[in-house]
Design an enzyme around this catalytic site. Sequence first.
Site, mmCIF file in Angstrom:
data_model
loop_
_atom_site.group_PDB
_atom_site.id
_atom_site.type_symbol
_atom_site.label_atom_id
_atom_site.label_comp_id
_atom_site.label_asym_id
_atom_site.label_seq_id
_atom_site.Cartn_x
_atom_site.Cartn_y
_atom_site.Cartn_z
ATOM 1 N N SER A 21 -36.764 32.634 33.594
ATOM 2 C CA SER A 21 -38.149 32.156 33.574
ATOM 3 C C SER A 21 -38.692 31.961 32.157
ATOM 4 C CB SER A 21 -39.032 33.166 34.306
ATOM 5 O OG SER A 21 -40.376 32.748 34.280
ATOM 6 N N ALA A 46 -43.413 31.287 34.760
ATOM 7 C CA ALA A 46 -44.373 32.045 35.561
ATOM 8 C C ALA A 46 -45.509 31.145 36.021
ATOM 9 C CB ALA A 46 -44.939 33.198 34.748
ATOM 10 N N ASN A 69 -41.925 35.991 21.269
ATOM 11 C CA ASN A 69 -42.850 34.999 21.811
ATOM 12 C C ASN A 69 -44.053 35.684 22.421
ATOM 13 O OD1 ASN A 69 -43.370 34.357 24.900
ATOM 14 N ND2 ASN A 69 -41.342 35.327 24.766
ATOM 15 N N ALA A 70 -45.178 35.005 22.309
ATOM 16 C CA ALA A 70 -46.392 35.440 23.004
ATOM 17 C C ALA A 70 -47.048 34.191 23.578
ATOM 18 C CB ALA A 70 -47.331 36.172 22.061
ATOM 19 N N LEU A 73 -48.225 33.103 29.317
ATOM 20 C CA LEU A 73 -48.205 32.568 30.691
ATOM 21 C C LEU A 73 -48.841 31.184 30.818
ATOM 22 C CD1 LEU A 73 -49.030 35.807 32.755
ATOM 23 C CD2 LEU A 73 -46.776 34.869 32.184
ATOM 24 N N ASN A 99 -41.144 32.267 39.734
ATOM 25 C CA ASN A 99 -41.646 33.457 39.059
ATOM 26 C C ASN A 99 -43.171 33.411 39.123
ATOM 27 O OD1 ASN A 99 -42.679 34.735 36.350
ATOM 28 N ND2 ASN A 99 -40.588 35.501 36.507
ATOM 29 N N ASN A 126 -43.276 38.712 38.603
ATOM 30 C CA ASN A 126 -43.241 39.048 37.177
ATOM 31 C C ASN A 126 -44.200 40.220 36.957
ATOM 32 O OD1 ASN A 126 -43.526 39.205 34.425
ATOM 33 N ND2 ASN A 126 -43.967 37.025 34.123
ATOM 34 N N CYS A 129 -44.674 40.829 32.114
ATOM 35 C CA CYS A 129 -45.025 40.032 30.934
ATOM 36 C C CYS A 129 -45.811 40.880 29.938
ATOM 37 C CB CYS A 129 -45.846 38.808 31.318
ATOM 38 S SG CYS A 129 -46.327 37.856 29.855
HETATM 39 C C1 FMN Z 1 -40.508 31.558 25.332
HETATM 40 C C2 FMN Z 1 -40.273 32.537 26.460
HETATM 41 C C3 FMN Z 1 -41.109 32.493 27.586
HETATM 42 C C4 FMN Z 1 -40.913 33.405 28.630
HETATM 43 N N1 FMN Z 1 -41.704 33.310 29.754
HETATM 44 C C5 FMN Z 1 -41.474 34.140 30.812
HETATM 45 C C6 FMN Z 1 -42.227 34.014 32.006
HETATM 46 O O1 FMN Z 1 -43.080 33.126 32.153
HETATM 47 N N2 FMN Z 1 -41.969 34.888 33.038
HETATM 48 C C7 FMN Z 1 -40.996 35.863 32.921
HETATM 49 O O2 FMN Z 1 -40.796 36.640 33.869
HETATM 50 N N3 FMN Z 1 -40.257 35.983 31.803
HETATM 51 C C8 FMN Z 1 -40.467 35.155 30.764
HETATM 52 N N4 FMN Z 1 -39.684 35.261 29.630
HETATM 53 C C9 FMN Z 1 -38.637 36.299 29.573
HETATM 54 C C10 FMN Z 1 -37.264 35.736 29.934
HETATM 55 O O3 FMN Z 1 -37.246 35.204 31.235
HETATM 56 C C11 FMN Z 1 -36.186 36.845 29.800
HETATM 57 O O4 FMN Z 1 -36.469 37.888 30.709
HETATM 58 C C12 FMN Z 1 -36.110 37.423 28.390
HETATM 59 O O5 FMN Z 1 -36.335 36.431 27.429
HETATM 60 C C13 FMN Z 1 -34.759 38.104 28.112
HETATM 61 O O6 FMN Z 1 -33.686 37.209 28.282
HETATM 62 P P1 FMN Z 1 -33.025 36.346 27.060
HETATM 63 O O7 FMN Z 1 -32.724 37.317 25.960
HETATM 64 O O8 FMN Z 1 -31.812 35.706 27.655
HETATM 65 O O9 FMN Z 1 -34.070 35.354 26.660
HETATM 66 C C14 FMN Z 1 -39.873 34.373 28.560
HETATM 67 C C15 FMN Z 1 -39.043 34.403 27.432
HETATM 68 C C16 FMN Z 1 -39.224 33.504 26.394
HETATM 69 C C17 FMN Z 1 -38.295 33.553 25.201
#
Ligand code: FMN
Length: 308
Positions: A21, A46, A69-70, A73, A99, A126, A129
Amino acid sequence: MIDMRVRVGSLVFDNPLLAASGTYGFGREMSEFYRLDRLGGIVTKAVTREPRIGNPPHRIAETAGGMLNAVGLQNPGIDSVLRDELPWLLKQHVPVVVNIAGRDLSDYVVLTDNLVGSGISAVELNLSCPNVKTGCMAIGSEPDLIEAVTRACKRVADVPVWVKLTPNVTHIGDMAKAAEAGGADAISLINTLLGMRIDIRTRRPVIKNNTGGYSGPGVFPVALRMVHECSQAVRIPVVGIGGIHTAEGVIEMMLAGASAVQIGTANLIDPYAMPDILDALPGLLTELGAEAMAALTGAVQPWQEGAR
Ligand SMILES: Cc1cc2nc3c(=O)[nH]c(=O)nc-3n(C[C@H](O)[C@H](O)[C@H](O)COP(=O)(O)O)c2cc1C
């Protein structure tokens, strides 16, 4: 022939790679690079009840081994997702997991209810977050709230409910157990680790939100440990997420106890990350003498105390 299929509860995926996501939008941009039906599945950005513009910039900062990242949502809201995004995505012949994120229990229930009959494969709650002030991670840090939200969503859902956990807790196994007690069909973890960067010249945090979620290759060992810990704590399937960027990482995550995996930040580094990993997996499995991907789940053999 290697059997790449995996099972997450009642769902069968052609291969274990799902897009994570927030790193894959709703699939449109990535479909310009390759056919989405190559993937095991796609987890959407999400979705919230109302459209959200997210946090002000800067909301991304690179860091050794990954990124912060911040985003906060940002998404077009459930009505637009149902009208404009899902019909297209569902036509790509790839399982879709949506999500959802909310401020309180009723937001999660309304969103789950809105998705009934939409044709998706699962809902991912989710509860993790770190970049919004209310709900989400606050809910995901309290076992009682995790259980209550999961149970309430299970009552209305017509598809499996996955609960996505935050690593920003002391005992993640307790959070996994709470999701299981609420009736979750699977848990997915990890979401991002709460982090911070400071610009030494301005003495200001690089990210306007001050803190952000850390993801990418650097979080992999933490994610792996947590996936293993949770897989020992519950009987429901675990979807492993966090820092996976190679075929070897997929195998490690499966050995730790994952039934499937999600790939996030790797997609932002290289849009072909997922197909490249998929291409590398059969050869690696052959080298390891494994005939079926699913047989790897939880097959790690931990050292026993006192072993030499
Ligand atoms: C730019 C960005 C946006 C994300 N947005 C969401 C989100 O909307 N909902 C969510 O459950 N996780 C979100 N995540 C978390 C990722 O889905 C994941 O759980 C996390 O980045 C760890 O995996 P990775 O190291 O492969 O990125 C986001 C991550 C990134 C980098």
